[in-house]
Structure formats: C-alpha cells, structure tokens
Design an enzyme around this catalytic site. Structure first.
Site, PDB file in Angstrom:
ATOM      1  N   ASP A  65      56.559  26.248  17.079  1.00 36.68           N
ATOM      2  CA  ASP A  65      57.976  26.039  16.788  1.00 36.68           C
ATOM      3  C   ASP A  65      58.451  26.869  15.602  1.00 36.68           C
ATOM      4  O   ASP A  65      59.651  27.091  15.443  1.00 36.68           O
ATOM      5  CB  ASP A  65      58.288  24.555  16.572  1.00 36.68           C
ATOM      6  CG  ASP A  65      57.451  23.899  15.494  1.00 36.68           C
ATOM      7  OD1 ASP A  65      56.244  24.193  15.422  1.00 36.68           O
ATOM      8  OD2 ASP A  65      57.994  23.070  14.729  1.00 36.68           O
ATOM      9  N   HIS A 152      48.759  20.817   5.934  1.00 33.22           N
ATOM     10  CA  HIS A 152      49.247  20.481   7.275  1.00 33.22           C
ATOM     11  C   HIS A 152      48.057  20.328   8.226  1.00 33.22           C
ATOM     12  O   HIS A 152      48.166  20.546   9.421  1.00 33.22           O
ATOM     13  CB  HIS A 152      50.191  21.594   7.748  1.00 33.22           C
ATOM     14  CG  HIS A 152      51.007  21.278   8.952  1.00 33.22           C
ATOM     15  ND1 HIS A 152      51.591  20.047   9.186  1.00 33.22           N
ATOM     16  CD2 HIS A 152      51.373  22.055  10.014  1.00 33.22           C
ATOM     17  CE1 HIS A 152      52.262  20.084  10.320  1.00 33.22           C
ATOM     18  NE2 HIS A 152      52.141  21.284  10.846  1.00 33.22           N
TER      19      HIS A 152
END
EC number: 3.1.26.11
Length: 285
Positions: A65, A152
């Site tokens: 994304d 992350h």
C-alpha cells in the site's frame, strides 16, 4: 516554514474518497514525496506538484500500500521530463533497490517501446537509490533529512524521516508501533505525521487477518502518546483504518486529545498543514 500535504490518507482497503498512503513535504524549495500509495499522482496533480518536480522519494517501508504507484511515478516522471534527465533520488530501507529494479523490469516492454519511438528518450528512467536505516540521508540547500528505525515487525527494516529547514521540522513515522527510536527522532519536532488505526474497531472484525493489523500499527491513542513524549507541537494523523466516516472526525480527535493536549490535525486527502519554527514544547536533546 515547512508545508505538509496529506496526499493519500487511506489504507490497503480501496476507498473512493481516499488515495493510498502518501504525504508531500515542501521545504526550502524542495519537494519530498513520502511513500507513493494508490492514486498518488492524481492527488499530486490536485496539489500542484508534478512527478518531475520532486526532489526525492522517501519510502518508509515496502508494504504494497505504500509503493503501489511506484512504477507509475517513475514512468510518468521520465516521459514528462523534457530537459536533461536527472536521476530521481529514492531513499528507503534495505530492499528498496531490489524493489525499484523489479518495478522497472515490470515496465520493461513499455520502456522499450518509448525509447524506440522517441529519439530524445535514449535510456530507461534514471534513478539513484540510497538504502539507509539511520543518520543523515539528505543535506542540500539548508534542508536536512534524517532517518531512524521504526518498529513495524514482522516487516523489517522500516524507517521514519525527519525533515528540517530553517528551525522548522517535521517527522513522518510511517507504520510503526511505539518505539524508542521514533521517540528520539521526533524529539522537539514541530510536527509528527503518524499512522493511526482504531484498534477498538478493527479488533471487532470477524477475520483474524484483519485483527492482526493491530499487532504492528499504532492506535490513535498510541500515536498521541508518542507525540506527547516527544514534545512536538502538532500531531497530524493519517492512514486511517477504518476510514474516518463523515461526521466522525471529532471522535478521532477526542481520542487523540486524551494523550496529546495541543494541535491535532486530521482530514481528507489534500489536507494541508503549515509547520513554523518554534511550535514544539520540548527542545530536541
């Protein structure tokens, strides 16, 4: 002054109102695109910046994304540049060079067609990729871009950026959970641009894969807590999951305000924030 424009405030889930994650930062005559999610060039056109007007592309990580329109950006910049082809500077984590090479290879036939057709296009799109995890990644004309690791995981490595110019500064966190390295990068910044998800809503999803998103993103409240620890002056929320429904902005803002008592910005694509010197409440260091 540094100008921040939220080009895309969406998520991996397609949304008719929101482009994919991408932010434009203008500072000292330079323009930096931070991530290039789905539909970014349409939002760039609306913001008055062309692909060939970018000084550098900054990639926080290589999730789909955040790089969905990378190929389109590279090709568009190439075919709309009618002067000398200056390499696009791309700054990202390790793995960026491989990704860029693969993206250009995917467009290999298109590139070949255009070189065969246009005599002034004699080589593929020029790029210079700089893979970094920390330190100064850019320093030109009074504009400095610093990099630090974020968290992350299992996506790794991931990085955040700090853009500094004339005593103004903006930190762009990308996707991350709270971590000490982001706290240090954001310390004393004028603004923090941070991904935010509503874990209270996402955790209700019946699909485990959707619920797992909560494991490696910050909630609205966690993003606000990071901003408060760093002493930034402005918290800018983006990359909303689920999308902010019309009329629900006040609820998101109120959740952030439980931890961050100063200026909170959120909104639709193309929302713009000016960051002036002296808006932080805690000097760096």
């Amino acid at each position: 002054m540094i100008e921040v424009t939220l080009l895309g405030t969406g998520s991996p889930v397609p949304d008719a109102r929101r482009a994919g994650p991408s932010t434009l930062v203008r500072a000292g005559g330079h323009a930096f695109l931070v991530d290039c999610g789905r539909g970014v060039q349409l939002r760039m056109a609306a913001a008055g910046i062309a692909a060939n007007g970018l000084s550098a592309l900054l990639l926080t990580h290589l999730h789909s994304d955040h790089i969905a329109d990378l190929g389109d950006l590279l090709i568009t910049r190439w075919v709309t540049t009618f002067t000398d082809q200056v390499p696009l500077q791309i700054i990202g984590p390790p793995g960026t060079a491989e990704t860029v090479t693969a993206m250009l290879a995917a467009f290999g036939r298109d590139i070949g067609y255009r070189i065969a057709h246009h005599p002034d296009l004699t080589a593929p799109p020029p790029v210079e990729v700089h893979e970094v995890t920390e330190g100064v990644a850019w320093d030109h004309d009074g504009v400095t871009v610093r990099v630090a690791p974020t968290d992350h995981r299992p996506v790794a490595p991931t990085i955040g950026f700090r853009v500094e110019h004339a005593d103004a500064s903006v930190v762009l966190a990308g996707d991350t959970v709270p971590c000490a390295t982001l706290d240090a990068l954001a310390a004393g910044a004028g603004a923090l641009v941070h991904t935010a998800i509503r874990k209270d809503l996402v955790e209700l999803a019946p699909q485990q894969r959707v619920r797992e998103v909560c494991e490696y993103h910050s909630s609205v409240e966690e993003a606000a807590e990071t901003a408060e620890r760093a002493g930034v002056g402005i918290l800018v929320l983006t990359h909303y999951l689920p999308p902010i429904a019309p009329g629900q902005e006040a609820d998101w803002r109120a959740r952030a305000a439980t931890a961050f008592p100063r200026q909170i910005e959120l909104g639709d694509d193309l929302h713009r924030v000016e960051v002036h010197p002296g808006v932080c409440v805690k000097p760096a260091g």
